[in-house]
Structure formats: C-alpha cells, structure tokens
Scaffold this motif. Structure first.
Motif, PDB file in Angstrom:
ATOM      1  N   LYS A 251       0.803  -1.225   0.000  1.00  0.00           N
ATOM      2  CA  LYS A 251       0.000   0.000   0.000  1.00  0.00           C
ATOM      3  C   LYS A 251       0.835   1.274   0.000  1.00  0.00           C
ATOM      4  N   ARG A 252       1.905   1.313   0.810  1.00  0.00           N
ATOM      5  CA  ARG A 252       2.724   2.522   0.867  1.00  0.00           C
ATOM      6  C   ARG A 252       4.167   2.135   1.195  1.00  0.00           C
ATOM      7  N   VAL A 253       5.125   2.700   0.436  1.00  0.00           N
ATOM      8  CA  VAL A 253       6.546   2.479   0.714  1.00  0.00           C
ATOM      9  C   VAL A 253       7.277   3.809   0.554  1.00  0.00           C
ATOM     10  N   THR A 254       8.475   3.858   1.095  1.00  0.00           N
ATOM     11  CA  THR A 254       9.293   5.061   0.933  1.00  0.00           C
ATOM     12  C   THR A 254      10.282   4.852  -0.209  1.00  0.00           C
ATOM     13  N   ALA A 255      10.805   5.960  -0.735  1.00  0.00           N
ATOM     14  CA  ALA A 255      11.806   5.875  -1.799  1.00  0.00           C
ATOM     15  C   ALA A 255      13.055   5.149  -1.294  1.00  0.00           C
TER      16      ALA A 255
ATOM     17  N   ASP B 250      11.709   6.169 -12.248  1.00  0.00           N
ATOM     18  CA  ASP B 250      10.745   5.075 -12.418  1.00  0.00           C
ATOM     19  C   ASP B 250       9.335   5.528 -12.048  1.00  0.00           C
ATOM     20  N   ILE B 251       9.213   6.313 -10.972  1.00  0.00           N
ATOM     21  CA  ILE B 251       7.901   6.805 -10.553  1.00  0.00           C
ATOM     22  C   ILE B 251       7.317   7.721 -11.622  1.00  0.00           C
TER      23      ILE B 251
ATOM     24  N   ILE C  23      -0.090   6.738  -9.510  1.00  0.00           N
ATOM     25  CA  ILE C  23       0.878   6.678  -8.429  1.00  0.00           C
ATOM     26  C   ILE C  23       1.146   8.095  -7.931  1.00  0.00           C
ATOM     27  N   TYR C  24       1.269   8.260  -6.633  1.00  0.00           N
ATOM     28  CA  TYR C  24       1.507   9.595  -6.090  1.00  0.00           C
ATOM     29  C   TYR C  24       2.398   9.494  -4.858  1.00  0.00           C
ATOM     30  N   THR C  25       3.003  10.630  -4.494  1.00  0.00           N
ATOM     31  CA  THR C  25       3.910  10.671  -3.344  1.00  0.00           C
ATOM     32  C   THR C  25       3.422  11.707  -2.338  1.00  0.00           C
TER      33      THR C  25
END
Length: 300
Positions: free
Chosen positions: A17-21, A38-39, A49-51
């Motif tokens: 669901k959520r990861v860090t760079a 890549d993002i 995809i969003y940050t």
C-alpha cells in the motif's frame, strides 16, 4: 531490466500500500534518482501513483487501482486463481507465491474453496518439484524402476508430463533405455537422479500417438467381468462408475470394465474377499483362484 523493476514496483505498492523511496532503493540496489525516474515513468503511462512528503508519507497507488482488468474477465481471473489453488495442493514450491501475487494484482481476497491431498497415509516419494523442473528445463533423468513383478531395471528418460490417473501419479516420457514412449508409476520410481543433460522436444506424434495401454509399464488392458455380492455394495459406489455396473434381482452386481492387468488389479479383486467372483476372462479366474489358495495355505 527497467521493465521488470517497474512491474515489481507496482506489485510492491499493491501489496504494501505505501513504501518510501529509501525502501525501494535498498530493495532494488539502485539510486534514489533512478527510483524517482521510475515513478515518473509509471505516472506517464497512466498508473495512478503519487507521493506524500513528511512523516508517514511515501509512495502510494490510488486505493481502487488494479492492473488492467480488461485483459482478463472476472471469470477468467477466478479460474486462474482456482487452478493455482489446485496446483498448490501438490506442493510445488512457487505456486503459493504466484497465487498471492496474482490475488493482489486482481484485487481479490483468496478463498481456498477446495482442499486436495493426493498423498497416502504413509510417506511416499515426493518428486513433484523435481519433475516440474526437469520437464520445463528438458533435462534427462535416471532412476531405478520396479515392474509389476518387483523386478528392478535402470532407466534413462526424457520426462514430458506428470499424470494423475485412477488414484495414482505417473510420469510420461521417452525412455532412452527402451527406445520408446513409456508411462511410469511414480510410487515405483526409486533413486531418482537429475542429470545435467538436456534433450530436444520430440515430434508431437511420438508423444501423443500412443494409446495408454501400449506405453504403460504395467500390463495390457483386458476386458473384465465381475460379480460382486450385495454386502459390498458400498464398494461399487466408491470404486466404480455407474455405467460399469448392472444390479441383479438378487441384489448382487455385474461389473464390466477394461483395465490394465497388473498386480494392482489382482489386489483390487482380492480386496473384496469372498464377496467377488471373476466371471471373465478365464485366465483371470485361474490367477485369482491360485492367489486365494496361497493365502489359504498360510493359515493351515
């Protein structure tokens, strides 16, 4: 390769669901700059995809995203997952992992609606993973094989398929020792050796153009007619098809079938004890009579 990394990033996001760079850079062994590119690439091709910056932030997908469901229909997705559930029951190493991954991609909660255990109550040889590898990699195997008389022979085989038929597992392959297609019962295979030798796929006519009774290393098919007493009616429904059986006025059953003649067949008939009679063929009557006499002599 970048395409593999891009796909795996999407899978990781679907799963976690959520990861860090930082987590992605450590996972792939690449720079933060590469992950950022890549993002951007994923976003450019339409992946939602969003940050988010700050504490608790990271890289995420929109909650309702699933990979291109138009590729496979809902029914096709369910069929794939059901097939993998069945495959996982023969304990191939990677089937469970594939099942989990595709369940995530399809955005489905896996429900194992069927449990299949092909093993007996005692330990048997577990060659499934070995045969899966050698069939896919087209590698020659060697093993000792025991025929219906208990005689041991050494075989070199090009394995092609693993079959489950009539309560038993078999290996189908081209026997280099006998120079022809053969069918081997897995329980009779001992001392399996996977060689480093590879083989080329044989002509499909060689593989499929043989009736089972001509390649099975057991016995030739015979036409069998049995009378089974009413006391063993439950065995009729456990072991035979309805089309094989005709019920008689006295409650007994006449069963007709075409089965390979080998030690399994003798044991099957004898397992009915006094409640069965071989009507045809004559030579089978004599074999069962002799076997029953040998059993009786042990109790004199």
């Amino acid at each position: 390769m970048q395409i593999n990394r891009l796909f795996e990033i999407v899978y990781i996001l679907l799963d976690k669901k959520r990861v860090t760079a930082k987590e992605l850079t450590e996972h792939f062994g690449v720079s933060r700059r590469t992950i950022c590119r890549d993002i951007d690439t994923l976003s450019a091709v339409g992946i939602p995809i969003y940050t988010e910056r700050g504490k608790g932030g990271g890289i995420s997908l929109l909650p309702d995203f699933v990979l291109n469901k138009s590729i496979l229909s809902e029914q096709e997705q369910n069929e794939i997952l059901s097939a993998l559930h069945g495959l996982s029951n023969v304990k191939t190493d990677d089937s469970k992992q594939i099942l989990q991954r595709l369940s995530t991609i399809f955005n489905k909660t896996t429900t194992n609606w069927i449990e299949v255990d092909y093993s007996g109550w005692t330990h048997e040889n577990d060659f499934f993973n070995d045969f899966k590898v050698v069939i896919l990699e087209q590698r020659i195997v060697e093993f000792d094989y025991y025929n219906k008389h208990g005689d041991k022979t050494f075989r070199r085989v090009e394995p092609m398929q693993v079959w489950f038929k009539s309560k038993s597992w078999y290996l189908k392959g081209f026997c280099l020792t006998k120079h022809g297609m053969r069918l081997y019962k897995l329980s009779r295979i001992k001392n399996l050796n996977v060689t480093d030798e590879h083989f080329k796929q044989r002509d499909s006519l060689i593989v499929s153009g043989n009736p089972i009774d001509s390649i099975y290393e057991g016995g030739k098919n015979i036409n069998l007619k049995l009378r089974i007493e009413a006391e063993k009616a439950y065995r009729i429904y456990d072991d035979l098809y309805e089309s094989m059986v005709e019920k008689q006025p006295d409650g007994s059953f006449i069963a007709t079938m075409t089965w390979p003649e080998d030690s399994w067949l003798y044991d099957f008939i004898l397992s009915f004890g006094k409640y069965i009679e071989v009507l045809e063929p004559e030579h089978m009557r004599n074999i069962i009579k002799d076997e029953a006499q040998k059993i009786s002599e042990k109790y004199l």
